[in-house]
Each structure stands twice: as C-alpha cells, then as structure tokens.
Design an enzyme around this catalytic site. Structure first.
Site, mmCIF file in Angstrom:
data_model
loop_
_atom_site.group_PDB
_atom_site.id
_atom_site.type_symbol
_atom_site.label_atom_id
_atom_site.label_comp_id
_atom_site.label_asym_id
_atom_site.label_seq_id
_atom_site.Cartn_x
_atom_site.Cartn_y
_atom_site.Cartn_z
ATOM 1 N N TYR A 142 0.855 -1.183 0.000
ATOM 2 C CA TYR A 142 0.000 0.000 0.000
ATOM 3 C C TYR A 142 0.886 1.227 0.000
ATOM 4 C CZ TYR A 142 -3.376 3.506 1.600
ATOM 5 O OH TYR A 142 -4.161 4.626 1.720
ATOM 6 N N ASP A 237 9.266 2.814 -0.260
ATOM 7 C CA ASP A 237 8.223 3.498 0.496
ATOM 8 C C ASP A 237 8.448 3.147 1.965
ATOM 9 O OD1 ASP A 237 6.016 4.406 1.792
ATOM 10 O OD2 ASP A 237 4.550 3.495 0.435
ATOM 11 N N LYS A 265 4.267 9.562 8.466
ATOM 12 C CA LYS A 265 3.966 9.027 9.801
ATOM 13 C C LYS A 265 4.879 9.583 10.907
ATOM 14 C CE LYS A 265 1.013 5.591 7.981
ATOM 15 N NZ LYS A 265 0.938 4.502 7.044
HETATM 16 C C1 LIG Z 1 0.347 4.983 5.582
HETATM 17 C C2 LIG Z 1 1.135 4.680 4.387
HETATM 18 C C3 LIG Z 1 1.093 5.496 3.238
HETATM 19 C C4 LIG Z 1 0.146 6.647 3.112
HETATM 20 O O1 LIG Z 1 0.389 7.676 4.016
HETATM 21 P P1 LIG Z 1 -0.798 8.718 4.334
HETATM 22 O O2 LIG Z 1 -0.154 9.713 5.242
HETATM 23 O O3 LIG Z 1 -1.893 7.933 4.955
HETATM 24 O O4 LIG Z 1 -1.203 9.326 3.041
HETATM 25 C C5 LIG Z 1 1.938 5.195 2.193
HETATM 26 N N1 LIG Z 1 2.770 4.150 2.252
HETATM 27 C C6 LIG Z 1 2.840 3.337 3.333
HETATM 28 C C7 LIG Z 1 3.810 2.210 3.352
HETATM 29 C C8 LIG Z 1 2.016 3.575 4.426
HETATM 30 O O5 LIG Z 1 2.056 2.740 5.473
#
Ligand SMILES: *Cc1c(COP(=O)(O)O)cnc(C)c1O
Length: 425
Positions: A142, A237, A265
């Site tokens: 994701y 990511d 985050k």
């Molecule tokens: C949470 C998350 C996102 C998205 O971040 P948001 O601040 O919710 O837009 C993208 N990549 C990973 C791996 C995530 O855990």
C-alpha cells in the site's frame, strides 16, 4: 446510549461511512467504532471514558506514545510565532538536515503533507527523470491512495475487499505492473519484458499493510541490481518503516540503498507531514530547478516541522530501538505461547515495534498467502481485546505498533488480555 454510538449516528449522516479514513469504520471486525476524546502515553480514552491500551498508535506516528510532552512543548513554542508563513522558514532547514543525516540514501529532501503525497511525487519524479512511463509495484503493498498505486493494494483497500479502486482509468492502471512480492523470478521476467520502459519500482521494503512480511534473503538485493542495470529508479516506500525499524529505516537495517525514499507518519510527530528524498541528481529534477512540478501551500508548515523535529530529536537522544525490540519480543512470545497451548497454528512476524498475527501453518511471505490465512480468529481476538481494554488495529491486514510507553503494567496487562483472547478461540 453510549457517546460513541451517538457520535457515530451523527457522523454517518454527514461524513461518508461516518469516518475520514475507511478502516476506522470497523467493517472487517464488526461493531461500532469508538470515538476518542483524548490520548496519553500508551492509552486512548474513549468518549465513554474507557481507557484502551493502544496498539494502533495513530497508525504509526506515535512511536513516543500519545501526547508526548516534548513534542507538545515544541508545538506550543512554535505556535507563539504563528501557524503558517508561506515562505521558507527556519524549521524546514533543521528538519531537512535531520532527515539527510538519519536516512542513508537521502541527499536532498522535499517536505509534503502526507505519505500519499510523498509516494505520488516520487512516481512523478521517477517518470520525469527517466522519460519512461511504466512502474512496478507489488501485490499487497500500500502506498497511499495514489491513482496508479491503488492496484492490488493493501491496508484499507484490502480490508474492504477493494484492492483495485473504482475511479481509476484502465489506461492509468495499465502503466502499473503488479508482481508478487518475494518472487525474484517474476521480477527478472518483468525486467526482461519491460526493462527499457520501466521508470520505477516502488516497494515497501518490509510490506506492512497486508500484515507484516519480510523479504527473503537476497530479494531486495536483486531488485536493487535489476534497477541499476536497467536505469530504473528504485523507490523505497518507508512511510511506515522509516524511523521505526531503525532510525534510518529498512535501508539502514539492510544496507540497501534506494534512489528515492517516501517518508511520513513518525516524521510529523503526530501532525500531517510527509517527505520524499534521495539522490541530489534526481531530486534536482523537481521545480524550481527541474521540469517536474511539485508544490504545497502548507508544505514545511512551522507547527508540523516543530513537531517532527522534536519527534526525530527524541529518537536520536533516547535511542528507543532496543527497548522497543524487547517489548516486541515480549508480546510475540506471549501470543505464540498462548497459541501453542491452544494448539493453534499462529505466526507472529515481528521486528522491533511492529508485529502482526497470521493464523497460518507456515510463515507468510506474500499477499496470496496473507489472504489465504485464517482471518475469523482475528475478529474474535479483536473484539475480546477491545472489551478488555486493548485496542488492536481493526483489520487482520494491518500491522500492530508498539510505542515507548508500552512498558510496565500496560505491557503486562496487554499480554494477559491477548493471551486470554487467543485461549478463548
Ligand atoms: C500509511 C502509508 C502510506 C500513506 O500515508 P498517508 O499519510 O496515509 O497518506 C503510504 N505508504 C505506506 C507504506 C504507508 O504505510
């Protein structure tokens, strides 16, 4: 009627599904979501005054626990000087210097407001830099709700049975090649077929939105080599793993250097922040230096930067990683011991402050195995835990987070409740 039920009724009339992010609606575990009125340390306090030991930790950011006094004080101090300037400011330089010093591959960095913005920008930059269009992503990974990345996605998309979102033109999705994670042969095959067309490979180096999965030895190394050979941008990511599995994320832990990294985050200390960075040569391709456009009214916001700086500073000064690893092992051992007493096949992948539960005979190594695992048990455990004051993520496909405040009686209590929950199956 409980305050939470009352609030949810009101919310559903004017907010789609009553929530501002879909997994919060509890669709995969059943029941009505609780509303939170305050949070402190390892605890959430619901609108009905129930304290809950929290293993969601605002979905990752709260590594220091909720309402951390240092972060709060930093925000309060920054607030005295104003909420937004719309010009370059002192905080963003400090923030960028910290990120560059902590994350191995990052030479230059740009701040944004969410993880989604960060991954979206890395994809555009990789396409602009290479002049190519196709990207590879992995099933179950994701990367936020970016059009071209909501193809076989994890997290809420998977939880709600919508790994492929409506509203995305097939022509966009056609530019995204989805491969199974941990399958080197599939990766080699895709490079053979599309090599010169591939702008980027984007990966959660430890996929953590489909439960938690680890790479086979050599897998990420092969990915790195293929990208280098074909001039394809490797994007890690690390929105979730960054500053969590180690100060420098998976790239520090594994020694594998991506070209670009998406962050979010933890980096915001609980305020809305994301960032993307990498090799200077690539980063200089964004405006105003280069032809790839990217911008943000509130990017580098002083309050958000102050919170983020305080969060990162605390990671450097406290170095909580070995303590978090101990907490992680403690909870993993409690879960495994309860399952073995009960004779249930349970896998608890765990690294540092991240863990999840897979009811499966064998370790889960990809998306297909994750969705094939038994998920009804998780629903039962979730409800049992919630009733007894422990909040797990409301989906079997989310990773549980531990924070520095999960110590002493809170940890003992959480282990007891989760063990009982497993034994009640
Ligand atoms: C949470 C998350 C996102 C998205 O971040 P948001 O601040 O919710 O837009 C993208 N990549 C990973 C791996 C995530 O855990």
């Amino acid at each position: 009627m409980s305050h939470s039920n009352d609030l949810f009724e009101r919310a559903q009339k004017i907010i789609p599904g009553g929530v501002n992010s879909p997994v919060r609606a509890f669709h995969s575990v059943g029941g009505t979501p609780f509303f939170t009125k305050r949070a402190q340390g390892a605890f959430l306090y619901t609108a009905d005054d129930q304290p809950l030991i929290d293993f969601v930790c605002t979905w990752g950011p709260a590594i220091h626990g909720h309402n951390d006094p240092t972060i709060k004080a930093a925000i309060a101090t920054a607030l005295e000087s104003g909420t937004s300037f719309g010009t370059p400011n002192l905080y963003e330089v400090d923030m960028a210097e910290r990120i560059v010093s902590m994350v191995p591959s990052v030479e230059k960095v740009r701040m944004v407001n969410s993880g989604t913005e960060a991954t979206m920008s890395t994809i555009r930059l990789a396409r602009g830099f290479t002049g190519r269009t196709k990207i590879i992503k992995f099933a179950g990974c994701y990367h936020g709700h970016v059009d071209s990345l909501l193809v076989q996605a994890g997290s809420g998309a998977l939880t709600l049975g919508q790994p492929d979102s409506a509203g995305i033109p097939p022509s966009f999705a056609a530019e995204t090649i989805v491969l199974p994670y941990n399958d080197t042969e599939a990766l080699v095959g895709a490079f053979k077929r599309y090599g010169e067309e591939l702008a980027a490979v984007i990966v959660e180096p430890y996929p953590a939105n489909v439960g938690l999965i680890f790479p086979h030895p050599g897998y990420l190394e092969s990915m790195r080599q293929l990208c280098s050979r074909f001039g394809t941008i490797l994007i890690f990511d690390e929105v979730m793993t960054g500053f969590r599995v180690a100060a420098g994320g998976v790239q520090e832990k594994t020694g594998i250097t991506p070209d670009l990294t998406a962050l979010g985050k933890i980096i915001g200390g609980g305020l809305p922040v994301g960032a993307f960075g990498g090799k200077a040569e690539i980063m200089d391709f964004i405006a105003p230096l280069g032809p790839v456009y990217q911008a943000g009214t509130l990017s580098g916001n002083p309050l958000a930067m102050a919170a983020g700086i305080a969060a990162l500073e605390k990671l450097t000064s406290d170095n909580p990683y070995s303590r978090l690893q101990t907490f992680g092992e403690q909870i993993r051992d409690a879960l495994l011991s309860a399952a073995s007493q009960k004779g249930l096949p349970l896998q608890v992948p765990q690294t540092g402050s991240m863990f999840c539960l897979f009811f499966s005979e064998n370790p889960v190594t990809n998306y297909e195995e994750a969705v094939a695992s038994e998920t009804d048990h998780f629903k039962t455990i979730f409800q049992h835990a919630l009733k007894n004051g422990v909040y797990l993520p409301p989906s079997p496909f989310e990773t549980c987070f531990i924070c520095s405040s999960h110590e002493g009686s809170a940890m003992i209590r959480a282990c007891e409740v989760l063990s009982e929950a497993i034994k009640s199956l």
